[in-house]
Design an enzyme around this catalytic site. Structure first.
Site, PDB file in Angstrom:
ATOM      1  N   GLU A 239       0.890  -1.173   0.000  1.00 38.73           N
ATOM      2  CA  GLU A 239       0.000   0.000   0.000  1.00 38.73           C
ATOM      3  C   GLU A 239       0.916   1.207   0.000  1.00 38.73           C
ATOM      4  OE1 GLU A 239      -3.211  -0.189  -0.210  1.00 38.73           O
ATOM      5  OE2 GLU A 239      -3.550  -2.286   0.297  1.00 38.73           O
ATOM      6  N   CYS A 273      -2.495   9.282   2.605  1.00 42.96           N
ATOM      7  CA  CYS A 273      -2.236   8.684   1.283  1.00 42.96           C
ATOM      8  C   CYS A 273      -3.400   8.914   0.329  1.00 42.96           C
ATOM      9  CB  CYS A 273      -1.947   7.202   1.425  1.00 42.96           C
ATOM     10  SG  CYS A 273      -3.286   6.318   2.233  1.00 42.96           S
TER      11      CYS A 273
HETATM   12  P1  NAD Z   1       8.617   4.592   4.386  1.00 43.08           P
HETATM   13  O1  NAD Z   1       8.617   3.764   3.156  1.00 43.08           O
HETATM   14  O2  NAD Z   1       9.770   5.491   4.623  1.00 43.08           O
HETATM   15  O3  NAD Z   1       8.525   3.666   5.683  1.00 43.08           O
HETATM   16  C1  NAD Z   1       7.438   2.810   5.928  1.00 43.08           C
HETATM   17  C2  NAD Z   1       7.896   1.692   6.857  1.00 43.08           C
HETATM   18  O4  NAD Z   1       8.811   0.853   6.155  1.00 43.08           O
HETATM   19  C3  NAD Z   1       8.643   2.173   8.092  1.00 43.08           C
HETATM   20  O5  NAD Z   1       8.271   1.367   9.179  1.00 43.08           O
HETATM   21  C4  NAD Z   1      10.103   1.951   7.708  1.00 43.08           C
HETATM   22  O6  NAD Z   1      10.954   1.752   8.830  1.00 43.08           O
HETATM   23  C5  NAD Z   1      10.009   0.696   6.873  1.00 43.08           C
HETATM   24  N1  NAD Z   1      11.052   0.520   5.845  1.00 43.08           N
HETATM   25  C6  NAD Z   1      11.622   1.474   5.088  1.00 43.08           C
HETATM   26  N2  NAD Z   1      12.520   0.911   4.228  1.00 43.08           N
HETATM   27  C7  NAD Z   1      12.458  -0.426   4.440  1.00 43.08           C
HETATM   28  C8  NAD Z   1      13.132  -1.550   3.858  1.00 43.08           C
HETATM   29  N3  NAD Z   1      14.038  -1.404   2.892  1.00 43.08           N
HETATM   30  N4  NAD Z   1      12.825  -2.788   4.307  1.00 43.08           N
HETATM   31  C9  NAD Z   1      11.899  -2.956   5.262  1.00 43.08           C
HETATM   32  N5  NAD Z   1      11.263  -1.933   5.884  1.00 43.08           N
HETATM   33  C10 NAD Z   1      11.530  -0.683   5.468  1.00 43.08           C
HETATM   34  O7  NAD Z   1       7.233   5.403   4.384  1.00 43.08           O
HETATM   35  P2  NAD Z   1       6.769   6.518   5.420  1.00 43.08           P
HETATM   36  O8  NAD Z   1       7.513   7.772   5.130  1.00 43.08           O
HETATM   37  O9  NAD Z   1       6.771   5.976   6.788  1.00 43.08           O
HETATM   38  O10 NAD Z   1       5.240   6.694   4.996  1.00 43.08           O
HETATM   39  C11 NAD Z   1       4.785   7.656   4.104  1.00 43.08           C
HETATM   40  C12 NAD Z   1       4.357   7.010   2.814  1.00 43.08           C
HETATM   41  O11 NAD Z   1       3.379   6.002   3.090  1.00 43.08           O
HETATM   42  C13 NAD Z   1       3.670   7.964   1.864  1.00 43.08           C
HETATM   43  O12 NAD Z   1       4.195   7.778   0.569  1.00 43.08           O
HETATM   44  C14 NAD Z   1       2.213   7.534   1.902  1.00 43.08           C
HETATM   45  O13 NAD Z   1       1.486   7.827   0.720  1.00 43.08           O
HETATM   46  C15 NAD Z   1       2.327   6.079   2.140  1.00 43.08           C
HETATM   47  N6  NAD Z   1       1.096   5.544   2.723  1.00 43.08           N
HETATM   48  C16 NAD Z   1       0.326   4.729   1.969  1.00 43.08           C
HETATM   49  C17 NAD Z   1      -0.864   4.234   2.468  1.00 43.08           C
HETATM   50  C18 NAD Z   1      -1.742   3.310   1.679  1.00 43.08           C
HETATM   51  O14 NAD Z   1      -2.585   2.660   2.278  1.00 43.08           O
HETATM   52  N7  NAD Z   1      -1.573   3.225   0.372  1.00 43.08           N
HETATM   53  C19 NAD Z   1      -1.266   4.584   3.759  1.00 43.08           C
HETATM   54  C20 NAD Z   1      -0.456   5.429   4.498  1.00 43.08           C
HETATM   55  C21 NAD Z   1       0.734   5.901   3.974  1.00 43.08           C
END
Ligand code: NAD
Length: 506
Positions: A239, A273
């Protein structure tokens, strides 16, 4: 985490509204994460052996605890995420309670073994069972630190799985509180594990022998997770980001549409999002709509939600504030008008004022990149064809919104927009309707959460075929020994079955 060794590093969590430390959590390494997965796996066996009805009853008790402790959850979310109190209650706790209500009632039926109707004379005793995947790793972001991980948890648990939650490094505190609430409701204590830490901890979770990943986060993070899951052959749902267009058709109720833009663009400081990230208005109504947006935006109250009644709270991450400002400056340099906001608020805390940008075009970064902040770019169109083309001019496709009084026309336009979900005359609504599948097209993700699809994604179909119409040895037309007479029988059956018995070869 009781038997974990002392971790090498601690992570400080701060309040976005006050920029003060409010807690710390350990950054768990590979060994601790592996141990958590093993504890979850051990607990999963007994949980999966319980009936779905029994598991659903436990989740209903969790719902009761959740409602009792709603204020505590909301306070924790407000403190570490900075969102307004109403949002902490209505966007985090409320939808989870609704989801449990819908899913707990339907899960026993949805997860029942099915006997599909096949083609005669294929076996009739076939069953499709829904087996839990095992241990599901849930990696989640900071913008909905409670709802997102625990919504996936509800689906996973109902399906008979254990979960290991890796909350965002920026908002990890409410995950521990959520686990406690689930445990108090009767979920066995080891069935939900929380592994705190940064991206490295998330990466370690992928390596720890889990059976599925439910990832919510950025497109870049999702790509990395999907690539590693591909190598490990671990199924994952993604997501990811959104760039929701809101299209105001010429016959729309402009008062309602402009209020929807302000709510959809500035709720949770735009860090949603499915937030309204771009608005398209017919050229004849453009200045009227822009004037309404400015007036309504100026009426918003922004501040520290823990100490004031506010509509708009703080932003979680300093780089996110910088990103918003860079987009504003890029748009300004290319000819956009800044009608409200447009510069960081001079006060303690991470606040960017709700900002309306007019005269935006698709040559500006703000029209193309995910903003994830309180900034709404407003664009003109001259006919509906152009508006649809502009809505679809994005690498993302999560939510979209269409406003119009003629519902038939609005629906016809909605069907042409490339998105996972299109809402007519409202915003966000689909996300709190637990019966709807939720997910994206294009770079917004793979797979679906919520609804029947979300529940079933937490299982794999396990098929048992029972050939009760077994032939006598040697006479089965599929088996050895082959004979032209047996092949002729099969061909005759095939032609009959596909409805071509009387058709000679052409
Ligand atoms: P992010 O990708 O930086 O991090 C999300 C999670 O993934 C964190 O817990 C992080 O520690 C972990 N992570 C990051 N890199 C990783 C890797 N290589 N391996 C495993 N885990 C890893 O995202 P963010 O900044 O926390 O969130 C914001 C983003 O989330 C925005 O782009 C937003 O649109 C999206 N989002 C999407 C939805 C949806 O349902 N589509 C909902 C909420 C947020």
């Amino acid at each position: 985490m009781a038997d974990s060794p002392v971790p090498a590093r601690m992570l400080t969590v701060d309040s976005p509204a006050r920029e003060e430390p409010i807690g710390e959590v350990p950054v768990l390494g590979a060994d601790e994460v592996k141990a958590a997965v093993e504890r979850a796996r051990a607990a999963q066996k007994a949980w999966a052996a319980r009936s779905v009805r029994d598991r659903a009853a436990v989740l209903k008790r969790v719902r009761a605890r959740l409602i009792e402790r709603m204020d505590e959850v909301a306070a924790c979310v407000m403190r570490e995420n900075g969102k307004a109190r109403t949002e902490a209650v209505m966007h985090e706790v409320g939808p989870l309670a609704l989801q449990i209500t819908w899913l707990a009632k339907r899960a026993p039926k949805l997860l029942e073994a099915r006997a599909p109707r096949g083609l005669a004379p294929m076996p009739r005793g076939t069953k499709i069972h829904h087996r839990p995947r095992g241990v599901v790793g849930i990696i989640s972001p900071w913008n909905f630190p409670f709802l997102i991980p625990f919504s996936a948890t509800v689906e996973a648990l109902l399906a008979g799985n254990a979960v290991v939650i890796k909350p965002s490094e920026h908002t990890p505190l409410v995950a521990e509180l959520g686990k406690r609430i689930f445990n108090e409701g009767g979920v066995p204590s080891e069935l939900i594990q929380v592994v705190t830490g940064d991206a490295g901890t998330g990466a370690a979770l992928l390596e720890a022998g889990i059976d599925m990943v439910s990832f919510t986060g950025s497109v870049n993070g999702g790509r990395k997770v999907a690539a590693r899951c591909g190598e490990l052959l671990v199924p994952c749902t993604l997501e990811l980001g959104g760039k929701a267009p809101l299209l105001i058709l010429p016959d729309a109720d402009l008062e309602r549409a402009s209020s929807a833009v302000v709510f959809g663009g500035f709720a949770n400081s735009g860090q949603v999002c499915v937030g309204v990230e771009r608005v398209y208005v017919h050229e004849r109504q453009y200045e009227d709509v822009v004037a309404r947006l400015v007036e309504k935006t100026r009426a918003l109250r922004q501040g520290d939600p823990e100490h004031e009644e506010v509509d708009v709270g703080a932003m979680v991450l300093p780089p996110q504030l910088d990103h918003v400002h860079v987009l504003v400056e890029d748009a300004r340099a290319k000819g956009a008008r800044i009608l409200t906001g447009g510069a960081r608020v001079e006060r303690k805390g991470r606040f960017y004022p709700p900002t309306i940008l007019a005269d935006v075009t698709h040559e500006m970064r703000v029209a193309k990149e995910e903003i994830f902040g309180p900034l709404v770019p407003v664009m003109r169109y001259s006919d509906v064809e152009e508006a649809v083309r502009l809505c679809n001019d994005s690498h993302l496709g999560l939510n979209a919104y269409v406003f119009g009084n003629d519902r038939r026309q609005a629906h016809a336009v909605a069907e042409r927009i490339d998105a996972g979900q299109v809402v007519v005359n409202d915003v966000f609504l689909n996300y709190v309707m637990p019966e709807l599948p939720f997910g994206g097209v294009k770079a917004s993700g793979i797979g679906r959460a919520h609804g029947e699809e979300g529940l079933l994604s937490m299982c794999h179909p396990h098929v048992v075929v029972d050939d009760r119409k077994a032939f006598a040895p040697g006479s089965d037309p599929w088996w050895f020994p082959y004979a032209d007479s047996k092949t002729a029988k099969i061909v005759s059956w095939l032609k009959k079955t596909v409805g071509l018995l009387d058709v000679t070869s052409r």
